[in-house]
Design an enzyme around this catalytic site. Sequence first.
Site, mmCIF file in Angstrom:
data_model
loop_
_atom_site.group_PDB
_atom_site.id
_atom_site.type_symbol
_atom_site.label_atom_id
_atom_site.label_comp_id
_atom_site.label_asym_id
_atom_site.label_seq_id
_atom_site.Cartn_x
_atom_site.Cartn_y
_atom_site.Cartn_z
ATOM 1 C CG HIS A 259 102.202 65.157 -46.709
ATOM 2 N ND1 HIS A 259 101.872 66.320 -47.001
ATOM 3 C CD2 HIS A 259 101.235 64.061 -46.828
ATOM 4 C CE1 HIS A 259 100.493 66.467 -47.076
ATOM 5 N NE2 HIS A 259 100.129 64.953 -47.318
ATOM 6 N NE ARG B 270 95.521 61.688 -37.128
ATOM 7 C CZ ARG B 270 95.705 61.900 -38.418
ATOM 8 N NH1 ARG B 270 94.476 62.383 -39.030
ATOM 9 N NH2 ARG B 270 96.704 61.641 -39.336
ATOM 10 C CD GLU C 26 97.927 66.355 -51.218
ATOM 11 O OE1 GLU C 26 97.733 66.462 -50.124
ATOM 12 O OE2 GLU C 26 97.747 65.220 -51.750
ATOM 13 C CD GLU D 202 100.405 62.738 -54.489
ATOM 14 O OE1 GLU D 202 100.209 61.573 -54.871
ATOM 15 O OE2 GLU D 202 99.347 63.088 -53.819
ATOM 16 C CD GLN E 8 92.194 66.428 -47.326
ATOM 17 O OE1 GLN E 8 92.688 67.288 -47.943
ATOM 18 N NE2 GLN E 8 93.022 65.397 -46.770
ATOM 19 C CE1 TYR F 292 89.417 64.354 -41.413
ATOM 20 C CE2 TYR F 292 90.547 62.501 -41.983
ATOM 21 C CZ TYR F 292 90.311 63.540 -41.078
ATOM 22 O OH TYR F 292 90.807 63.628 -39.967
ATOM 23 C CB THR G 146 102.351 65.383 -50.237
ATOM 24 O OG1 THR G 146 100.887 65.497 -50.684
ATOM 25 C CG2 THR G 146 102.839 66.498 -50.207
#
Lengths: 423, 423
Positions: free
Chosen positions: A130, A139, A195, A197, A236, A240, A356
């Site tokens: 993830h 990025r 997500e 989890e 987000q 963020y 995640t």
Amino acid sequence: MSSIDHTHDPALTSWVESANAPDTDFPVQNLPFGRFRVEDDPEWRIGVAIGDQVLDLRGAGLINHSDMNRLIRLKPETRRELRAQISAGLATGSAQAGRWERHLHAQSAVEPGLPCEIRDYTDFYIGIHHATAVGKLFRPDNPLLPNYEWVPIGYHGRASTLQVSGRDFHRPKGQVKAADAAAPVLGPSQRLDLELELGFVIGRPNAMGHAIPLAEAEDHLFGVTLFNDWSARDLQAWEYQPLGPFLSKNFASTLSAWMVTLDALAPFRTALRRPAGHPDPLPYLDTEANRRSGAMDIDLDVLLQTRAMRDAGVPPEVISRSNAAEAAFWTPAQLVAHHTVNGCALSAGDLFGSGTLSGPLREQAGSLLEMTEGGKRAITLANGETRSFLQDGDRIQLRGRCARDGFRSIGFGDCSATVLPAL
Amino acid sequence: MSSIDHTHDPALTSWVESANAPDTDFPVQNLPFGRFRVEDDPEWRIGVAIGDQVLDLRGAGLINHSDMNRLIRLKPETRRELRAQISAGLATGSAQAGRWERHLHAQSAVEPGLPCEIRDYTDFYIGIHHATAVGKLFRPDNPLLPNYEWVPIGYHGRASTLQVSGRDFHRPKGQVKAADAAAPVLGPSQRLDLELELGFVIGRPNAMGHAIPLAEAEDHLFGVTLFNDWSARDLQAWEYQPLGPFLSKNFASTLSAWMVTLDALAPFRTALRRPAGHPDPLPYLDTEANRRSGAMDIDLDVLLQTRAMRDAGVPPEVISRSNAAEAAFWTPAQLVAHHTVNGCALSAGDLFGSGTLSGPLREQAGSLLEMTEGGKRAITLANGETRSFLQDGDRIQLRGRCARDGFRSIGFGDCSATVLPAL
């Protein structure tokens, strides 16, 4: 550490018939803890799930209080004694059957609560596939940051909006800014995501200033839940930097109602399946036992049921399958050791989200962000509908299941909620 | 909104003599709320500070419980009635003097507690000069990110390690990585810092899903404290990407014992002194009242007393002076409106940290990181000692004070703690 004992014997059956169904999440080998209420009594009770029933532990005389945050502080040996008592009393042929039967309630007839009162909530980021996939979107030239292979990355979340499975929530509003716009605008999120989890619930606290060594870390972990950390990707992306996600995450999170104990998970412990090419952890995050069996072999599914599917009576459709031991770069015990290495005090009822848990393949992704490559490749459902992100009326369900040759399979129960329109 | 009334009359004096001293933080015009315990009684009590005394509100018959998290939920008008009653009873010539006198305790003789049970804790980043100065150190080419002028940047923090003024803490350990090292090492932080902040305590909650409009936001704020968000800069630099600060912040934070109410602060409300060149806020963060008087004119000091100073009987030395209205880019009400715009549920007892409240000049910096330009220019104290970051034995004290012509000055009491060696 928990170990395999007679409570895990695959030959054990229960006088609660539904616990003997092959596909139940809650055979007598599981015995997860949760809280529930019955009609006409506003007090939360402590229960253990068995088949499609829940056993009222106080009613059955197994405990003398109704405070889950007190129960989860039990020493590991005391906790295991309680488990052995419950196991023996629910087993076929038990002398308790007659007396305990009237303290069983159908799960469908009770109101489930959050499994305990959640104190501080920390979300980790242990899913390396993830982190890599999401890193590529945010990025492209630098998907996995240099600290990832050394630091169990985590950040604090908000406890007040954690909800138990079955509670729906409204699509959040927030600031979003288009790449070519001069200014942001306020509006409902257009990139609402799930997500996949696990949630790790802390039982025994530590004193502020005193780190928990890795070798003792599991004594502080009470149980494991499913956990859906709903995320608004457009909020987000704009908010963020530099301090991390905030309003994009804190509008709602969904927790399953039952804490599967580390004792129940003992047969399903395994080594992490870390990808090759990473250094050994620093010594405070490394023991032989943790390397050998620190991870949890839990199969995880994500299911989606759209409003159209619900209207047509179509059951939820699996959109992803993953496995916790394959997805995770760090073990739950490493999270405890890292979280306290600076002296941070953990409390009974703290929740750690795993982050995640995606596998390396697209069909193993634990979020739509990954499945759709940032919304660019919508997924197509069996009924022809497509999804880039969640639409109003969509219901997401998470499932977890442990299976191993020679052992009875156990599961985690339901973790689901439906997206309601923005207010 | 609070307004100026007879409780702010500068001519008011109290029959509690110490409240009439010109330099007291707690004249009868202040009346901040906190919790305390007395010897031989383990229960926390609710008190109001007056001069060097604290009035036991339940003992005095003003309330019938000891639950601060219940008291702070009072509707604004009920809260103001209670304030008026306390003010009248403590005023010179009051008929209550005889009856209330035995419910006064010397502050020096009681144990102060956290002013309420802190639920969720959010730290904001409203100090624009701080954000700019720190941004320069972490991102020289991009100090203030594009979202800063639009979004009241915040992130979640940890409640379990919040401590009341006077409780010391151990220097944290953690992973640090030298720029030229191949791998990080675990060790005590070498760049331990303070952060000069205010704390805003939420009183009235909101229902999940329902945003609080800016015009109603102050009805949900109960009071203001001093707040020191201790920070380990070396841990922070290595861990904070991509999800924000974690172990670098959650080892300890120090809160002053007294919540100065928004009612007490009414005479000291003012406009933000935002630097020019920034856009108007989005409509959900903008009202005429908020522009006119949303900020708080609070003078803030940071004092340092080293172990050598303490040993030599030298009092703490002021190392920085700042002002909240000059430092802040957003008002407390804007933080409430922003925090809930996505439907996030606030609880009675939530704490919002303001973020570091630095002025534009070096001598107005709210952290050593800024004062020393990232540790490159140590500060020199009057006794010749120098500091780049905090050393073991250093004691940091924050002070806050409101002054305005025609009004009695009020203060915030003590917010101090000493750095103990790493364990």
